[in-house]
Design a protein around this motif. Structure first.
Motif, PDB file in Angstrom:
ATOM      1  N   GLY A 266      43.530  38.288  35.232  1.00  0.00           N
ATOM      2  CA  GLY A 266      42.874  39.035  36.301  1.00  0.00           C
ATOM      3  C   GLY A 266      42.599  38.236  37.556  1.00  0.00           C
ATOM      4  O   GLY A 266      41.888  38.694  38.444  1.00  0.00           O
ATOM      5  N   ASN A 267      43.146  37.038  37.655  1.00  0.00           N
ATOM      6  CA  ASN A 267      42.931  36.179  38.830  1.00  0.00           C
ATOM      7  C   ASN A 267      44.232  36.008  39.610  1.00  0.00           C
ATOM      8  O   ASN A 267      45.305  35.937  39.016  1.00  0.00           O
ATOM      9  CB  ASN A 267      42.451  34.784  38.387  1.00  0.00           C
ATOM     10  N   GLU A 268      44.122  35.895  40.920  1.00  0.00           N
ATOM     11  CA  GLU A 268      45.305  35.672  41.754  1.00  0.00           C
ATOM     12  C   GLU A 268      46.054  34.419  41.314  1.00  0.00           C
ATOM     13  O   GLU A 268      47.273  34.402  41.243  1.00  0.00           O
ATOM     14  CB  GLU A 268      44.910  35.517  43.234  1.00  0.00           C
ATOM     15  N   GLU A 269      45.322  33.363  41.063  1.00  0.00           N
ATOM     16  CA  GLU A 269      45.910  32.090  40.645  1.00  0.00           C
ATOM     17  C   GLU A 269      45.462  31.809  39.209  1.00  0.00           C
ATOM     18  O   GLU A 269      44.285  31.953  38.894  1.00  0.00           O
ATOM     19  CB  GLU A 269      45.420  30.946  41.549  1.00  0.00           C
ATOM     20  N   PRO A 270      46.375  31.379  38.337  1.00  0.00           N
ATOM     21  CA  PRO A 270      45.952  31.019  36.986  1.00  0.00           C
ATOM     22  C   PRO A 270      45.008  29.826  37.031  1.00  0.00           C
ATOM     23  O   PRO A 270      45.176  28.926  37.852  1.00  0.00           O
ATOM     24  CB  PRO A 270      47.251  30.623  36.280  1.00  0.00           C
ATOM     25  N   LYS A 271      44.021  29.826  36.145  1.00  0.00           N
ATOM     26  CA  LYS A 271      43.114  28.678  36.067  1.00  0.00           C
ATOM     27  C   LYS A 271      43.800  27.578  35.271  1.00  0.00           C
ATOM     28  O   LYS A 271      44.484  27.844  34.295  1.00  0.00           O
ATOM     29  CB  LYS A 271      41.809  29.090  35.397  1.00  0.00           C
ATOM     30  N   THR A 272      43.603  26.339  35.705  1.00  0.00           N
ATOM     31  CA  THR A 272      44.239  25.218  35.011  1.00  0.00           C
ATOM     32  C   THR A 272      43.292  24.562  34.016  1.00  0.00           C
ATOM     33  O   THR A 272      43.710  23.719  33.226  1.00  0.00           O
ATOM     34  CB  THR A 272      44.731  24.170  36.025  1.00  0.00           C
TER      35      THR A 272
END
Length: 132
Positions: free
Chosen positions: A118-124
């Motif tokens: 659900g985020n524009e950028e994947p969390k690392t």
């Protein structure tokens, strides 16, 4: 008086025909510039796919699609002017390769949501609160 009455009848008929034509189901426009999705994708399948992207990345249509030049209130779905559209295509190809190589048909596959949640950028890395 007769001219006014004729004008009123003509206006009413025009309005009725216009309203009737709007009420009839219209064939959706055939998608243009499909480079990764199947060229013969149905309108309903295309909309479902796009809604899947909306949910997986938490974005709206304008995230990947630019506004029309002649009507900025509408989107130009065929345009490649937004870099996010190209990235989305590359990501679709990547997930297809991963799924083809590592997962069978009966196994849950990798999708946009797998990484994006659900985020524009994947969390690392996990949020600090989740790590405690």
């Amino acid at each position: 008086m007769k001219l006014k009455k004729t004008f009123m009848v003509a206006a009413a008929l025009t309005a009725a025909v216009t309203l009737c034509s709007l009420a009839l189901p219209q064939e959706p426009e055939k998608p243009k510039n499909l480079k990764v999705l199947p060229k013969n994708i149905s309108h309903d399948e295309l909309i479902a796919t796009m809604r899947g992207f909306n949910a997986a990345l938490g974005v709206k249509c304008g995230y990947c699609h630019v506004a029309q030049k002649d009507d900025p209130k509408k989107l130009d779905f065929a345009s490649d002017d937004n870099q996010h559209k190209g990235i989305a295509r590359d990501m679709m190809k990547m997930t297809r390769r991963i799924n083809k190589k590592y997962f069978g048909k009966d196994v849950m596959a990798v999708s946009c949501y797998t990484c994006h949640h659900g985020n524009e950028e994947p969390k690392t890395k996990p949020d600090e609160a989740a790590a405690k």
